[in-house]
Design a protein around this motif. Sequence first.
Motif: not given
Length: 161
Positions: A79-86
């Motif tokens: 989730x946090x990878x997706x959040x930081x990635x976006x």
Amino acid sequence: MKHVVIVLGYVKHIRNKLIALVTLSVVMAALGAVQPYAFKVIVDQIVANVSSHTRDATPIIIALAALVAIRLINIVLSYFITLFGNRTYYSIITDLRDVIFRRLTTLSIDYFEKTKAGEIMQRANSNVSEIANWFYNAANNFLGQILTVLFALGLITYVDP
């Protein structure tokens, strides 16, 4: 390579986001390597040592709880990878489009008469999106996959030298 260095100059202020993305990818890669080792421990030490006379399932329950915890941590990290990635992706797009807009406002009218509007829009939209996508994929997918392989090889070497 020259163009990558130029683009890196524009995105210096999001360096911390890229570092956070890479760090989360490293932790996720490490967890990806630990999970098979946890299965090995369950099969080799717990299941093999439980005899038919022993009714104590505590070690198996603890090991399965550890596997569930690893999976939950994996989900949260994802989730946090997706959040930081976006956030990183859209920050890069915004910054590069601002640079393009500032550059376009300094150009002469002759440039706009010679260049088709579609070409200008393509540079401002598609090309910038491709550059941002490259940064996101390099930080997240590429490094994450390489690190997963390296952690797995390290774990294999540790388990069976």
